[in-house]
Every structure is written in C-alpha cells, then in structure tokens.
Scaffold this motif. Structure first.
Motif, PDB file in Angstrom:
ATOM      1  N   LYS A 165     -10.151   5.408   0.204  1.00  0.00           N
ATOM      2  CA  LYS A 165      -8.669   6.289   1.143  1.00  0.00           C
ATOM      3  C   LYS A 165      -7.803   5.428   2.348  1.00  0.00           C
ATOM      4  O   LYS A 165      -6.886   6.093   2.085  1.00  0.00           O
ATOM      5  CB  LYS A 165      -9.622   6.922   2.426  1.00  0.00           C
ATOM      6  CG  LYS A 165      -8.906   7.880   2.998  1.00  0.00           C
ATOM      7  CD  LYS A 165     -10.057   9.063   3.458  1.00  0.00           C
ATOM      8  CE  LYS A 165      -8.955   9.449   4.855  1.00  0.00           C
ATOM      9  NZ  LYS A 165      -9.097  10.715   5.034  1.00  0.00           N
ATOM     10  N   GLN A 166      -8.571   4.075   2.147  1.00  0.00           N
ATOM     11  CA  GLN A 166      -7.836   3.079   3.385  1.00  0.00           C
ATOM     12  C   GLN A 166      -6.483   2.429   1.806  1.00  0.00           C
ATOM     13  O   GLN A 166      -5.324   2.531   2.499  1.00  0.00           O
ATOM     14  CB  GLN A 166      -8.318   2.087   3.400  1.00  0.00           C
ATOM     15  CG  GLN A 166      -7.516   0.645   4.472  1.00  0.00           C
ATOM     16  CD  GLN A 166      -6.925   2.228   5.703  1.00  0.00           C
ATOM     17  OE1 GLN A 166      -7.561   2.531   6.007  1.00  0.00           O
ATOM     18  NE2 GLN A 166      -5.476   1.451   6.142  1.00  0.00           N
ATOM     19  N   ALA A 167      -6.684   1.917   1.109  1.00  0.00           N
ATOM     20  CA  ALA A 167      -6.054   1.488   0.138  1.00  0.00           C
ATOM     21  C   ALA A 167      -5.195   2.565  -0.710  1.00  0.00           C
ATOM     22  O   ALA A 167      -3.697   1.912  -0.450  1.00  0.00           O
ATOM     23  CB  ALA A 167      -6.576   1.220  -1.595  1.00  0.00           C
ATOM     24  N   PHE A 168      -5.665   3.947  -0.791  1.00  0.00           N
ATOM     25  CA  PHE A 168      -4.085   5.037  -1.449  1.00  0.00           C
ATOM     26  C   PHE A 168      -3.398   5.206   0.140  1.00  0.00           C
ATOM     27  O   PHE A 168      -2.755   5.381  -0.360  1.00  0.00           O
ATOM     28  CB  PHE A 168      -5.175   6.612  -1.034  1.00  0.00           C
ATOM     29  CG  PHE A 168      -4.606   7.230  -1.547  1.00  0.00           C
ATOM     30  CD1 PHE A 168      -3.910   7.347  -2.624  1.00  0.00           C
ATOM     31  CD2 PHE A 168      -4.170   8.336  -0.842  1.00  0.00           C
ATOM     32  CE1 PHE A 168      -3.525   8.525  -2.446  1.00  0.00           C
ATOM     33  CE2 PHE A 168      -3.378   9.465  -0.765  1.00  0.00           C
ATOM     34  CZ  PHE A 168      -2.791   9.432  -2.157  1.00  0.00           C
ATOM     35  N   ASN A 169      -4.089   5.125   1.437  1.00  0.00           N
ATOM     36  CA  ASN A 169      -2.696   5.039   2.643  1.00  0.00           C
ATOM     37  C   ASN A 169      -1.769   4.089   2.340  1.00  0.00           C
ATOM     38  O   ASN A 169      -0.957   4.159   3.018  1.00  0.00           O
ATOM     39  CB  ASN A 169      -4.035   5.250   3.511  1.00  0.00           C
ATOM     40  CG  ASN A 169      -4.096   6.560   3.593  1.00  0.00           C
ATOM     41  OD1 ASN A 169      -4.359   7.576   3.491  1.00  0.00           O
ATOM     42  ND2 ASN A 169      -6.014   6.737   4.360  1.00  0.00           N
ATOM     43  N   GLU A 212      -0.861   2.234  -0.061  1.00  0.00           N
ATOM     44  CA  GLU A 212      -0.170   3.336  -1.510  1.00  0.00           C
ATOM     45  C   GLU A 212       0.616   3.198  -0.711  1.00  0.00           C
ATOM     46  O   GLU A 212       2.558   3.625  -1.047  1.00  0.00           O
ATOM     47  CB  GLU A 212      -1.114   2.682  -2.755  1.00  0.00           C
ATOM     48  CG  GLU A 212      -0.061   2.789  -3.709  1.00  0.00           C
ATOM     49  CD  GLU A 212      -0.972   2.714  -4.556  1.00  0.00           C
ATOM     50  OE1 GLU A 212      -0.538   3.894  -5.911  1.00  0.00           O
ATOM     51  OE2 GLU A 212      -1.964   2.915  -4.973  1.00  0.00           O
ATOM     52  N   THR A 213       0.803   4.764  -0.306  1.00  0.00           N
ATOM     53  CA  THR A 213       1.075   5.516   0.157  1.00  0.00           C
ATOM     54  C   THR A 213       2.253   5.219   1.166  1.00  0.00           C
ATOM     55  O   THR A 213       3.988   5.212   0.926  1.00  0.00           O
ATOM     56  CB  THR A 213       0.573   6.803   0.884  1.00  0.00           C
ATOM     57  OG1 THR A 213      -0.098   7.221  -0.688  1.00  0.00           O
ATOM     58  CG2 THR A 213       1.477   8.070   1.051  1.00  0.00           C
ATOM     59  N   ASP A 224       8.081   3.309   2.917  1.00  0.00           N
ATOM     60  CA  ASP A 224       8.367   1.977   2.850  1.00  0.00           C
ATOM     61  C   ASP A 224       9.294   1.620   2.005  1.00  0.00           C
ATOM     62  O   ASP A 224      10.766   1.488   2.534  1.00  0.00           O
ATOM     63  CB  ASP A 224       7.669   1.168   3.947  1.00  0.00           C
ATOM     64  CG  ASP A 224       7.111   1.448   5.046  1.00  0.00           C
ATOM     65  OD1 ASP A 224       7.128   1.702   5.487  1.00  0.00           O
ATOM     66  OD2 ASP A 224       6.080   0.250   5.227  1.00  0.00           O
ATOM     67  N   ASN A 225       9.713   1.301   1.195  1.00  0.00           N
ATOM     68  CA  ASN A 225      10.544   1.304  -0.139  1.00  0.00           C
ATOM     69  C   ASN A 225      11.273   2.185  -0.709  1.00  0.00           C
ATOM     70  O   ASN A 225      12.334   1.858  -0.534  1.00  0.00           O
ATOM     71  CB  ASN A 225       9.148   1.287  -1.221  1.00  0.00           C
ATOM     72  CG  ASN A 225       8.395   0.021  -1.220  1.00  0.00           C
ATOM     73  OD1 ASN A 225       8.410  -1.409  -0.064  1.00  0.00           O
ATOM     74  ND2 ASN A 225       7.884  -0.254  -2.250  1.00  0.00           N
ATOM     75  N   GLU A 226      11.259   3.644   0.092  1.00  0.00           N
ATOM     76  CA  GLU A 226      11.887   4.555  -0.986  1.00  0.00           C
ATOM     77  C   GLU A 226      13.039   4.008   1.185  1.00  0.00           C
ATOM     78  O   GLU A 226      14.163   4.247   0.350  1.00  0.00           O
ATOM     79  CB  GLU A 226      12.062   5.822  -0.370  1.00  0.00           C
ATOM     80  CG  GLU A 226      10.290   5.959  -2.099  1.00  0.00           C
ATOM     81  CD  GLU A 226       9.410   7.192  -1.623  1.00  0.00           C
ATOM     82  OE1 GLU A 226       9.615   7.868  -0.510  1.00  0.00           O
ATOM     83  OE2 GLU A 226       9.136   8.082  -2.828  1.00  0.00           O
TER      84      GLU A 226
END
Length: 200
Positions: free
Chosen positions: A178-182, A184-185, A190-192
C-alpha cells in the motif's frame, strides 16, 4: 483396557530410546482418580464404572476420548519428563476439570507425544464431558501460551504462534504494498504537476 495397555506398553520405547534401558520410563499420571497410574486394571475399572452413569438412552454418547499432545521432532532434546508431566496436567485441568483422566508420554517416534484418555462424562455424573470447537480451540491456544511462558526452550512445537506470525507478516506486506502504491501515485502526481508548471 486395550487402549490403556497400548498406551502403557514400554517395549517400543525401550527399543528406540537408549535412556530407557537405564531404568528411565515415561511417567503415567491419573486425573481425579483413586487408582494409581500403574494399576491399569483399577484405572480401567474406574473409567468403566463412571461411564455406566451415561444414560442408555444417549446412544451416541462418547464413553471415552483418546487425545494426543505432540511435540515437534526438533524439540526432542528439550522435552523432559518434567515438561511432559506439567503439560499433561495443565491440559487435563483445562480440558477435563471435572472428568477422569489418564496420561502417559511416548518416546517411540521421532517426536515425543503424550497419550491422554479423558472420560466421556464428568466424574460421578451423567453430564457429558464435551466442548464445542470454539472452547477446544481456546484450550489449545491457552495451552500453547502456557508452554511459551513456562518452557521457552521449546521453540518448534507451536501452531498458533506460527499462524500469528504469518498473519503479522501478511499485514506487514500489505502495508508495504500500500505504501509503495501511495508513493508511486504521489510521484506520478508530482511529475504531472511539474509538467504542467513547465508548459505554463
């Protein structure tokens, strides 16, 4: 009588465990009984006499239970007569406080195990000495906790501790996923945002 004879037979133990050749024999114990553990005929007679109190109308009633406490083979070196006696007495106290009982340890396998006989009815009563699955499960969990507290040297003979550890690991893995998914999201957001700023 046949079950008592089988449980009390030392011949297999003597063949397997050299220590028994020096006079050591696993101790038998009785629970709520007048008969001594080595008086098998008297033990059988007490169990039979008590079972006669079960009403004949109760055709499916259990007259006797045969249960086994088994230890992992990797714990064999630390399973002493003191351990088996204490564990058997604790089990009988939890499983059959008002019933009759007999227990004896066997060393004739890779893993040490305790054979336990429990009367199908309470002592001097027609009341069934049974319990539901929830109660029995609670006894097993409590017994394992008792083992951990009193015999910490027994490291491999656990069931519920392993289940609890597996559950903790599963939850830990879930949290990490869940932390890795958060992460990555958030990184994508941030990139967008950075891209939008750049084009503006």
């Amino acid at each position: 009588s046949q079950l008592l004879d089988y449980i009390s037979d030392h011949t297999k133990e003597r063949r397997i465990d050299p220590a028994l050749e020096d006079g050591f024999e696993s101790d038998a114990i009785t629970w709520n009984m007048a008969a001594a553990p080595d008086e098998l005929k008297n033990v059988a007679a007490e169990l039979e006499e008590n079972a006669e109190l079960i009403p004949a109308s109760r055709t499916k009633s259990v007259r006797i239970y045969h249960e086994i406490l088994s230890f992992h083979k990797e714990d064999k070196a630390v399973i002493t007569p003191e351990v088996t006696r204490t564990m058997a007495l604790e089990y009988l106290a939890k499983r059959s406080p008002n019933g009759l009982g007999f227990a004896k340890t066997h060393y004739d396998r890779d893993s040490t195990h305790i054979h336990i006989i429990v009367s199908g009815n309470e002592f001097g009563s027609s009341k069934a000495n049974r319990m539901d699955k929830f109660q029995f499960d609670r006894i097993k969990r409590d017994l394992e906790l008792f083992q951990h507290e009193n015999f910490p040297q027994i490291e491999h003979s656990t069931l519920y501790s392993r289940e609890q550890e597996a559950e903790r690991k599963r939850k830990r893995d879930d949290r990490e996923v869940k932390q890795a998914f958060n992460n990555e999201t958030q990184q994508r957001k941030d990139n967008e945002l950075e891209t939008i700023k750049r084009f503006k």
